[in-house]
Design an enzyme around this catalytic site. Structure first.
Site, PDB file in Angstrom:
ATOM      1  N   HIS A  12     -17.178  27.503  11.147  1.00  0.00           N
ATOM      2  CA  HIS A  12     -16.696  27.839   9.822  1.00  0.00           C
ATOM      3  C   HIS A  12     -16.308  29.309   9.696  1.00  0.00           C
ATOM      4  O   HIS A  12     -15.181  29.609   9.306  1.00  0.00           O
ATOM      5  CB  HIS A  12     -17.630  27.429   8.680  1.00  0.00           C
ATOM      6  CG  HIS A  12     -16.941  27.722   7.392  1.00  0.00           C
ATOM      7  ND1 HIS A  12     -15.889  26.976   6.930  1.00  0.00           N
ATOM      8  CD2 HIS A  12     -17.045  28.764   6.558  1.00  0.00           C
ATOM      9  CE1 HIS A  12     -15.399  27.524   5.855  1.00  0.00           C
ATOM     10  NE2 HIS A  12     -16.071  28.617   5.599  1.00  0.00           N
ATOM     11  N   TYR A  37     -12.666  32.502   8.599  1.00  0.00           N
ATOM     12  CA  TYR A  37     -12.533  33.764   7.866  1.00  0.00           C
ATOM     13  C   TYR A  37     -12.081  34.889   8.771  1.00  0.00           C
ATOM     14  O   TYR A  37     -11.492  35.866   8.311  1.00  0.00           O
ATOM     15  CB  TYR A  37     -13.822  34.097   7.108  1.00  0.00           C
ATOM     16  CG  TYR A  37     -13.962  33.129   5.975  1.00  0.00           C
ATOM     17  CD1 TYR A  37     -13.166  33.279   4.850  1.00  0.00           C
ATOM     18  CD2 TYR A  37     -14.769  32.019   6.068  1.00  0.00           C
ATOM     19  CE1 TYR A  37     -13.191  32.346   3.840  1.00  0.00           C
ATOM     20  CE2 TYR A  37     -14.807  31.080   5.068  1.00  0.00           C
ATOM     21  CZ  TYR A  37     -14.009  31.251   3.957  1.00  0.00           C
ATOM     22  OH  TYR A  37     -14.027  30.317   2.977  1.00  0.00           O
ATOM     23  N   HIS A  77      -5.078  19.615   5.543  1.00  0.00           N
ATOM     24  CA  HIS A  77      -5.671  20.767   4.861  1.00  0.00           C
ATOM     25  C   HIS A  77      -5.484  22.045   5.665  1.00  0.00           C
ATOM     26  O   HIS A  77      -4.987  23.040   5.155  1.00  0.00           O
ATOM     27  CB  HIS A  77      -7.162  20.508   4.610  1.00  0.00           C
ATOM     28  CG  HIS A  77      -7.927  21.735   4.222  1.00  0.00           C
ATOM     29  ND1 HIS A  77      -7.826  22.308   2.976  1.00  0.00           N
ATOM     30  CD2 HIS A  77      -8.780  22.524   4.925  1.00  0.00           C
ATOM     31  CE1 HIS A  77      -8.590  23.386   2.925  1.00  0.00           C
ATOM     32  NE2 HIS A  77      -9.175  23.539   4.092  1.00  0.00           N
ATOM     33  N   PHE A  78      -5.861  22.006   6.954  1.00  0.00           N
ATOM     34  CA  PHE A  78      -5.841  23.311   7.628  1.00  0.00           C
ATOM     35  C   PHE A  78      -4.468  23.724   8.134  1.00  0.00           C
ATOM     36  O   PHE A  78      -4.298  24.858   8.547  1.00  0.00           O
ATOM     37  CB  PHE A  78      -6.950  23.453   8.676  1.00  0.00           C
ATOM     38  CG  PHE A  78      -6.931  22.499   9.827  1.00  0.00           C
ATOM     39  CD1 PHE A  78      -5.905  22.491  10.733  1.00  0.00           C
ATOM     40  CD2 PHE A  78      -7.998  21.617  10.014  1.00  0.00           C
ATOM     41  CE1 PHE A  78      -5.909  21.633  11.807  1.00  0.00           C
ATOM     42  CE2 PHE A  78      -8.004  20.746  11.090  1.00  0.00           C
ATOM     43  CZ  PHE A  78      -6.962  20.755  11.984  1.00  0.00           C
ATOM     44  N   HIS A  79      -3.473  22.836   8.083  1.00  0.00           N
ATOM     45  CA  HIS A  79      -2.125  23.366   8.320  1.00  0.00           C
ATOM     46  C   HIS A  79      -1.632  24.141   7.100  1.00  0.00           C
ATOM     47  O   HIS A  79      -0.727  24.964   7.214  1.00  0.00           O
ATOM     48  CB  HIS A  79      -1.136  22.263   8.710  1.00  0.00           C
ATOM     49  CG  HIS A  79      -1.259  21.874  10.150  1.00  0.00           C
ATOM     50  ND1 HIS A  79      -2.131  20.914  10.583  1.00  0.00           N
ATOM     51  CD2 HIS A  79      -0.659  22.357  11.275  1.00  0.00           C
ATOM     52  CE1 HIS A  79      -2.048  20.806  11.908  1.00  0.00           C
ATOM     53  NE2 HIS A  79      -1.173  21.676  12.346  1.00  0.00           N
ATOM     54  N   ARG A  92      -7.427  11.210  12.511  1.00  0.00           N
ATOM     55  CA  ARG A  92      -6.829  12.332  13.227  1.00  0.00           C
ATOM     56  C   ARG A  92      -7.143  12.183  14.710  1.00  0.00           C
ATOM     57  O   ARG A  92      -7.834  11.245  15.108  1.00  0.00           O
ATOM     58  CB  ARG A  92      -7.390  13.659  12.696  1.00  0.00           C
ATOM     59  CG  ARG A  92      -8.876  13.823  12.943  1.00  0.00           C
ATOM     60  CD  ARG A  92      -9.428  15.093  12.346  1.00  0.00           C
ATOM     61  NE  ARG A  92      -9.077  16.273  13.139  1.00  0.00           N
ATOM     62  CZ  ARG A  92      -9.788  17.413  13.119  1.00  0.00           C
ATOM     63  NH1 ARG A  92     -10.855  17.512  12.354  1.00  0.00           N
ATOM     64  NH2 ARG A  92      -9.417  18.447  13.852  1.00  0.00           N
ATOM     65  N   ARG A  93      -6.632  13.088  15.535  1.00  0.00           N
ATOM     66  CA  ARG A  93      -6.922  13.119  16.971  1.00  0.00           C
ATOM     67  C   ARG A  93      -6.754  11.742  17.613  1.00  0.00           C
ATOM     68  O   ARG A  93      -7.622  11.282  18.342  1.00  0.00           O
ATOM     69  CB  ARG A  93      -8.355  13.605  17.196  1.00  0.00           C
ATOM     70  CG  ARG A  93      -8.572  15.038  16.775  1.00  0.00           C
ATOM     71  CD  ARG A  93      -9.988  15.501  17.004  1.00  0.00           C
ATOM     72  NE  ARG A  93     -10.039  16.955  17.091  1.00  0.00           N
ATOM     73  CZ  ARG A  93     -11.163  17.644  17.246  1.00  0.00           C
ATOM     74  NH1 ARG A  93     -12.304  17.033  17.330  1.00  0.00           N
ATOM     75  NH2 ARG A  93     -11.135  18.952  17.325  1.00  0.00           N
TER      76      ARG A  93
HETATM   77  C1  HEM Z   1       5.311  23.747  14.773  1.00  0.00           C
HETATM   78  C2  HEM Z   1       4.350  23.681  13.901  1.00  0.00           C
HETATM   79  C3  HEM Z   1       3.201  22.698  13.986  1.00  0.00           C
HETATM   80  C4  HEM Z   1       3.231  21.341  14.154  1.00  0.00           C
HETATM   81  C5  HEM Z   1       4.446  20.450  14.270  1.00  0.00           C
HETATM   82  C6  HEM Z   1       1.859  20.886  14.179  1.00  0.00           C
HETATM   83  C7  HEM Z   1       1.464  19.552  14.299  1.00  0.00           C
HETATM   84  C8  HEM Z   1       0.160  19.102  14.397  1.00  0.00           C
HETATM   85  C9  HEM Z   1      -0.268  17.724  14.367  1.00  0.00           C
HETATM   86  C10 HEM Z   1       0.649  16.514  14.195  1.00  0.00           C
HETATM   87  C11 HEM Z   1      -1.614  17.696  14.500  1.00  0.00           C
HETATM   88  C12 HEM Z   1      -2.539  16.474  14.443  1.00  0.00           C
HETATM   89  C13 HEM Z   1      -2.791  15.881  15.758  1.00  0.00           C
HETATM   90  C14 HEM Z   1      -3.849  14.792  15.719  1.00  0.00           C
HETATM   91  O1  HEM Z   1      -4.871  14.936  15.022  1.00  0.00           O
HETATM   92  O2  HEM Z   1      -3.657  13.762  16.402  1.00  0.00           O
HETATM   93  C15 HEM Z   1      -2.056  19.064  14.635  1.00  0.00           C
HETATM   94  C16 HEM Z   1      -3.363  19.473  14.816  1.00  0.00           C
HETATM   95  C17 HEM Z   1      -3.777  20.788  14.741  1.00  0.00           C
HETATM   96  N1  HEM Z   1      -2.990  21.902  14.467  1.00  0.00           N
HETATM   97 FE1  HEM Z   1      -0.994  21.933  14.290  1.00  0.00          FE
HETATM   98  N2  HEM Z   1       1.038  21.968  14.054  1.00  0.00           N
HETATM   99  C18 HEM Z   1       1.816  23.092  13.915  1.00  0.00           C
HETATM  100  C19 HEM Z   1       1.392  24.391  13.729  1.00  0.00           C
HETATM  101  C20 HEM Z   1       0.068  24.769  13.704  1.00  0.00           C
HETATM  102  C21 HEM Z   1      -0.397  26.097  13.431  1.00  0.00           C
HETATM  103  C22 HEM Z   1       0.501  27.285  13.099  1.00  0.00           C
HETATM  104  C23 HEM Z   1      -1.747  26.075  13.527  1.00  0.00           C
HETATM  105  C24 HEM Z   1      -2.741  27.174  13.339  1.00  0.00           C
HETATM  106  C25 HEM Z   1      -2.482  28.445  13.344  1.00  0.00           C
HETATM  107  C26 HEM Z   1      -2.138  24.724  13.891  1.00  0.00           C
HETATM  108  C27 HEM Z   1      -3.442  24.311  14.121  1.00  0.00           C
HETATM  109  C28 HEM Z   1      -3.813  23.014  14.427  1.00  0.00           C
HETATM  110  C29 HEM Z   1      -5.163  22.599  14.727  1.00  0.00           C
HETATM  111  C30 HEM Z   1      -6.397  23.508  14.780  1.00  0.00           C
HETATM  112  C31 HEM Z   1      -5.142  21.206  14.936  1.00  0.00           C
HETATM  113  C32 HEM Z   1      -6.343  20.303  15.236  1.00  0.00           C
HETATM  114  C33 HEM Z   1      -6.497  20.073  16.690  1.00  0.00           C
HETATM  115  C34 HEM Z   1      -7.636  19.121  16.965  1.00  0.00           C
HETATM  116  O3  HEM Z   1      -7.807  18.145  16.221  1.00  0.00           O
HETATM  117  O4  HEM Z   1      -8.356  19.396  17.927  1.00  0.00           O
HETATM  118  N3  HEM Z   1      -1.011  23.960  13.978  1.00  0.00           N
HETATM  119  N4  HEM Z   1      -0.940  19.908  14.561  1.00  0.00           N
HETATM  120 CU   LIG Z   2     -15.663  25.191   7.070  1.00  0.00          CU
END
Ligand code: HEM
Ligand SMILES: [Cu+2]
Lengths: 62, 573
Positions: free
Chosen positions: B228, B232, B379-381, B442-443
């Site tokens: 968490h 921050y 949420h976190f996007h 997710r995932r």
């Molecule tokens: C080009 C822009 C982006 C696209 C298209 C994108 C797309 C995605 C998608 C579709 C997922 C879900 C995958 C799943 O749960 O099966 C994901 C997970 C995630 N994204 Fe992005 N994302 C983008 C940019 C970012 C940025 C800028 C950040 C943070 C600075 C970020 C952080 C994350 C994180 C932490 C996860 C979770 C990974 C996990 O479940 O282990 N993403 N993203």
């Molecule tokens: Cu948290």
């Protein structure tokens, strides 16, 4: 592409200030308005949540 | 000349190196994001389902550990050097921590990339949360630890500067930017205790084969102890930009310097003792402990709401100085044609929307509805993926000239870029939230199962999938524009002069109005520690007493180790 003159200044302090407003003359009622709107939206969303989640009585995830 | 790069060329070199590393990670992570967005919606599947987790690990690690942290160490180096107006105490030490971070990155990246080929036994398909029972090659964990040690030394570097400055300026208030860096780093030291303990004592020995098993719940809990507050660590630099750069870009002054300091102190106090809110559905942690974490989380909303007020009031001040009038009419007088301003303002707007989904996540009962669904990435996007990422990208349009000495290639192109990011995230974020409410996990590479249908409240699943794919494509276009623009500006293709605008205007209510006790960082750190002990000692003790340090199956090494450590836990509990 664009010319250098357009890019030269990235902030409004360079010659765009009309009147300097000091601490005592400044009353941020515009901010109050915006934040008020935000709180109303949040409150309505919570009411909406109640309808979606609890009155639907459908099975939830997990 | 007023430019940072002219005054502090060596420090500017480090800042540039950190930013370059950061954007490289952003680029790589973005491509993975596109692959995910198209794969799980079924539009284009260029990797096998079994490779999806390699992609997802690369995405998560690149984005939230590399892109964000490299950017913020660069930005913090500028903030400390510029606001204290003194060179690094020893530039070799500054280089040392940067290269440690790079060395750690190379190791961790090698392990992740190894997952794409069968030619090596390197593998780290453990996602960026990497807790047991998922297991990676040891080099992955060694890399992470090295990277984090690099950030620790960076903090030492900045503290040394601050202490030296204080000696020369007795009785003076610490400049705001330096104050923000110090409180953020203290928070980071407390937060990383959890992840360091998880890796060094449990996960790494296990992955090296020194012990047979680990207590998964313990490593999860230690991860979230860190997981968490790390948010921050990304957010506080973004807040710092909203407090110190955004008002200036708007043509105004920061509304209140003391309020900004209070916000950062509150983050130091409350960031860590909330981690258990990620474990609301974990069996093995009593409801009461979860309730305490929820209460702390709700308190943690306070500094963000204070920020909303201060930052909006500072923008309004700018708008009125530029001739804006009326209750809402002043909004029109803001410099919307400047990408640095517009990007940051839109990032803040997204953050306000994320505030709502965050409150849903934080509630123990509502969390059950959305836990582990696509709502959470939705949420976190909005938070790290936009509030932080878009702020970092947008600020680059102002920041880059300060550290390269070259003007930005084209303001208009920059404006298109930030608007596209916002638009892409509107599609992707909104659809992810809604599809999560319908229960899609997710995932998951293929979220379709025989006999399982997802019911949406509004719109169909295929329409929502389309929005996710469309959003991913728009975001990728924005990202490519950003990278191209960065390249053109960095290498000064248009030969634009750098604007001489590095000065940050004074706050309306200055630091002299802040209570002196705010400067007492020892006190705040001590209180933070007490709060952490209060929220974590009992849950950790009960997790360990239920299943031991290494799970029920002990080994000789494990048992000897437990023998050495458990008296300590007895004392803490
Ligand atoms: C080009 C822009 C982006 C696209 C298209 C994108 C797309 C995605 C998608 C579709 C997922 C879900 C995958 C799943 O749960 O099966 C994901 C997970 C995630 N994204 Fe992005 N994302 C983008 C940019 C970012 C940025 C800028 C950040 C943070 C600075 C970020 C952080 C994350 C994180 C932490 C996860 C979770 C990974 C996990 O479940 O282990 N993403 N993203
Ligand atoms: Cu948290």
């Amino acid at each position: 592409m664009d010319s250098g003159t357009e890019s030269a200044s990235a902030d409004a302090w360079d010659g765009e200030i009309e009147t300097e407003i000091g601490h005592d003359e400044y009353d941020p009622y515009g901010t109050l308005t915006l934040i008020g709107i935000y709180f109303v939206i949040i409150a309505l969303l919570w009411v909406f949540m109640y309808f979606v989640e609890f009155l639907g009585e459908g099975p939830t995830v997990m | 000349m007023n430019l940072f790069v002219d005054r502090y060329p060596e420090e500017a070199w480090i800042v540039r190196a950190a930013l370059a590393s950061s954007f490289l990670a952003l680029f790589l992570g973005g491509i993975m994001g596109l692959i995910q967005g198209l794969h799980r919606t079924g539009f284009l599947q260029i990797v096998q389902d079994s490779t999806y987790y390699t992609v997802l690990t690369l995405h998560g690690v690149s984005m939230v550990l590399l892109f964000t942290i490299y950017f913020l160490v660069g930005f913090f180096q500028w903030a400390v050097t510029d606001s204290l107006d003194r060179s690094a105490e020893d530039i070799r030490f500054t280089k040392l921590w940067y290269f440690l971070m790079v060395a750690g990155t190379v190791m961790a990246a090698a392990a992740i990339l190894g997952g794409f080929t069968d030619a090596t036994n390197l593998e780290a398909d453990v996602l960026y949360t990497f807790y047991a029972p998922l297991e990676a090659h040891p080099i992955f964990y060694i890399g992470l630890v090295t990277f984090v040690i690099g950030t620790w030394l960076a903090g030492v570097d900045w503290f040394r500067s601050w202490w030296a400055w204080k000696k020369e300026h007795p009785g003076e208030r610490t400049p705001l930017r330096a104050f923000m860096v110090m409180t953020t780093m203290l928070m980071w030291y407390l937060a990383t205790i959890g992840v360091a303990a998880a890796i060094l004592f449990f996960i790494l020995p296990w992955s090296l084969g020194l012990v047979d098993s680990v207590n998964s719940l313990l490593t999860r809990t230690l991860f979230w102890f860190f997981g968490h507050p790390v948010v921050y660590f990304w957010l506080m630099p973004a807040y710092m930009m909203w407090y110190v750069i955004l008002p200036k870009l708007a043509g105004g002054r920061l509304f209140s310097d003391p309020l900004a300091r209070i916000v950062f102190v509150l983050f130091l106090l409350l960031s860590v003792p909330t981690g258990i809110h990620h474990q609301y559905v974990d069996p093995g942690i009593a409801e009461g402990f979860k309730f305490v974490a929820m209460t702390n989380t709700m308190f943690l909303l306070l500094p963000s709401l204070l920020t909303a007020f201060t930052v909006v009031a500072s923008m309004e001040h700018g708008a009125r100085q530029r001739g804006g009038t009326g209750r809402l009419g002043w909004l029109r007088s803001l410099p919307w044609n400047k990408p640095a301003f517009t990007g940051m303002a839109l990032a803040g707007l997204m953050f306000a929307a994320a505030g709502f989904s965050g409150m849903v996540n934080a509630g123990m009962n509502l969390n059950y509805v959305i836990h582990n669904t696509l709502w959470v990435p939705g949420h976190f996007h909005l938070t790290v993926g936009t509030a932080v990422a878009l702020t970092f990208m947008a600020s680059t349009y102002w920041f880059l000239p300060q550290i390269t000495g070259n003007g930005v290639f084209s303001q208009r192109l920059g404006l298109v870029q930030v608007l596209l990011w916002f638009l892409g995230m509107v599609f992707m974020g909104n659809a992810m939230h809604r599809i999560g409410l319908a229960g899609e996990p997710r995932r998951t590479a293929e979220p379709f199962y025989d006999g399982v249908t997802f019911d949406t409240a509004l719109g169909s699943i295929s329409e929502l999938h389309f929005q996710i794919a469309l959003g991913s494509v728009i975001l990728t276009v924005s990202l490519l524009l950003f990278m191209a623009h960065l390249f053109l500006s960095w290498f000064d293709v248009a030969s634009n002069p750098a604007p001489d605008n590095g000065v940050i205007p004074e706050a309306l209510s200055g630091p002299e109005n802040a209570p002196i006790v705010l400067e007492n960082l020892r006190l705040w750190t001590a209180i933070a520690l007490v709060l952490i002990l209060l929220t974590y000692a009992l849950p950790l003790a009960s997790i360990v007493s239920a299943n031991g340090f290494f799970g029920s199956a002990g080994t000789l090494v494990g048992t000897a180790y437990e023998f050495a450590v458990s008296p300590f836990v007895g004392v803490v509990a």
